[in-house]
Every structure is written in C-alpha cells, then in structure tokens.
Scaffold this motif. Sequence first.
Motif, PDB file in Angstrom:
ATOM      1  N   UNK A  26       0.828  -1.202   0.000  1.00  0.00           N
ATOM      2  CA  UNK A  26       0.000   0.000   0.000  1.00  0.00           C
ATOM      3  C   UNK A  26       0.857   1.243   0.000  1.00  0.00           C
ATOM      4  N   UNK A  27       0.724   2.086  -1.020  1.00  0.00           N
ATOM      5  CA  UNK A  27       1.460   3.354  -1.001  1.00  0.00           C
ATOM      6  C   UNK A  27       1.026   4.185   0.204  1.00  0.00           C
ATOM      7  N   UNK A  28       1.948   4.888   0.804  1.00  0.00           N
ATOM      8  CA  UNK A  28       1.647   5.704   1.976  1.00  0.00           C
ATOM      9  C   UNK A  28       1.075   7.037   1.532  1.00  0.00           C
ATOM     10  N   UNK A  29      -0.065   7.388   2.118  1.00  0.00           N
ATOM     11  CA  UNK A  29      -0.698   8.679   1.864  1.00  0.00           C
ATOM     12  C   UNK A  29      -0.603   9.517   3.134  1.00  0.00           C
ATOM     13  N   UNK A  30      -0.540  10.823   2.957  1.00  0.00           N
ATOM     14  CA  UNK A  30      -0.555  11.717   4.119  1.00  0.00           C
ATOM     15  C   UNK A  30      -1.935  11.649   4.772  1.00  0.00           C
ATOM     16  N   UNK A  31      -2.022  12.144   5.983  1.00  0.00           N
ATOM     17  CA  UNK A  31      -3.304  12.155   6.694  1.00  0.00           C
ATOM     18  C   UNK A  31      -4.348  12.944   5.903  1.00  0.00           C
ATOM     19  N   UNK A  32      -3.928  14.046   5.299  1.00  0.00           N
ATOM     20  CA  UNK A  32      -4.846  14.879   4.513  1.00  0.00           C
ATOM     21  C   UNK A  32      -5.315  14.130   3.261  1.00  0.00           C
ATOM     22  N   UNK A  86      -8.729   0.257   0.581  1.00  0.00           N
ATOM     23  CA  UNK A  86      -7.859   0.745   1.661  1.00  0.00           C
ATOM     24  C   UNK A  86      -8.628   0.818   2.974  1.00  0.00           C
ATOM     25  N   UNK A  87      -9.859   1.333   2.923  1.00  0.00           N
ATOM     26  CA  UNK A  87     -10.661   1.434   4.140  1.00  0.00           C
ATOM     27  C   UNK A  87     -10.975   0.051   4.696  1.00  0.00           C
ATOM     28  N   UNK A  88     -11.279  -0.886   3.821  1.00  0.00           N
ATOM     29  CA  UNK A  88     -11.574  -2.256   4.241  1.00  0.00           C
ATOM     30  C   UNK A  88     -10.365  -2.881   4.940  1.00  0.00           C
ATOM     31  N   UNK A  89      -9.178  -2.729   4.353  1.00  0.00           N
ATOM     32  CA  UNK A  89      -7.953  -3.283   4.952  1.00  0.00           C
ATOM     33  C   UNK A  89      -7.613  -2.603   6.266  1.00  0.00           C
ATOM     34  N   UNK A  90      -7.869  -1.285   6.336  1.00  0.00           N
ATOM     35  CA  UNK A  90      -7.547  -0.542   7.556  1.00  0.00           C
ATOM     36  C   UNK A  90      -8.437  -0.982   8.712  1.00  0.00           C
TER      37      UNK A  90
END
Length: 93
Positions: A26-32, A86-90
């Motif tokens: 998973x590529x890292x995204x900033x919080x924003x 991404x939301x599902x994995x998180x």
Amino acid sequence: MSPPAAADGSGNGEDGSEGGSEGDARPRLSAREEETLSYIAQGFTHAQVGRRMGVSKATVDTCVERIRAKLQVGNKAELTRAALNRLERRDRP
C-alpha cells in the motif's frame, strides 16, 4: 529499487513521508490525502470535499491528482475502488 528522496529531505508526502517501502503493498498517503480519499469514497464531489475540509476545490483537485499518482489509478471509479479497498484493509483486526 525505490526512487531517491527529494533533495530538500522533504520526502514525497505532505507529512514528510517518502511513500511506501519496497515491501509495502500500500502506497503511503498523508493524513490529509487519506481524509480526502475517504470523502471521495463516500461519493462527495471535489467542491463538497473542499467545503468539509476548509480548502478550495482547486486544492482538492491537486490532492486527488497526487493520490491518483500514488495509487496508480486513472478514473474516479478506479479511485473509489482503491479507496474502499484501503478502508476495508484498515478496518480489519
């Protein structure tokens, strides 16, 4: 081999992160960017996202372009699918 970090040491993300490591799927995204992606996945338009986040639509447009590049997706359907994945994995324990 991963690309070198920016010469100013700022990394690739708004938060100073350099993105995902070579073994990270998973590529890292900033919080924003994560917040923006969450709103997009919920079906909000860029203008609606901007109002909710207190930024302009143009800022959201730019953020979405960065997210698309990081996630390597093209259209809004692919972006939404990536966001939901991404939301599902998180949310998994």
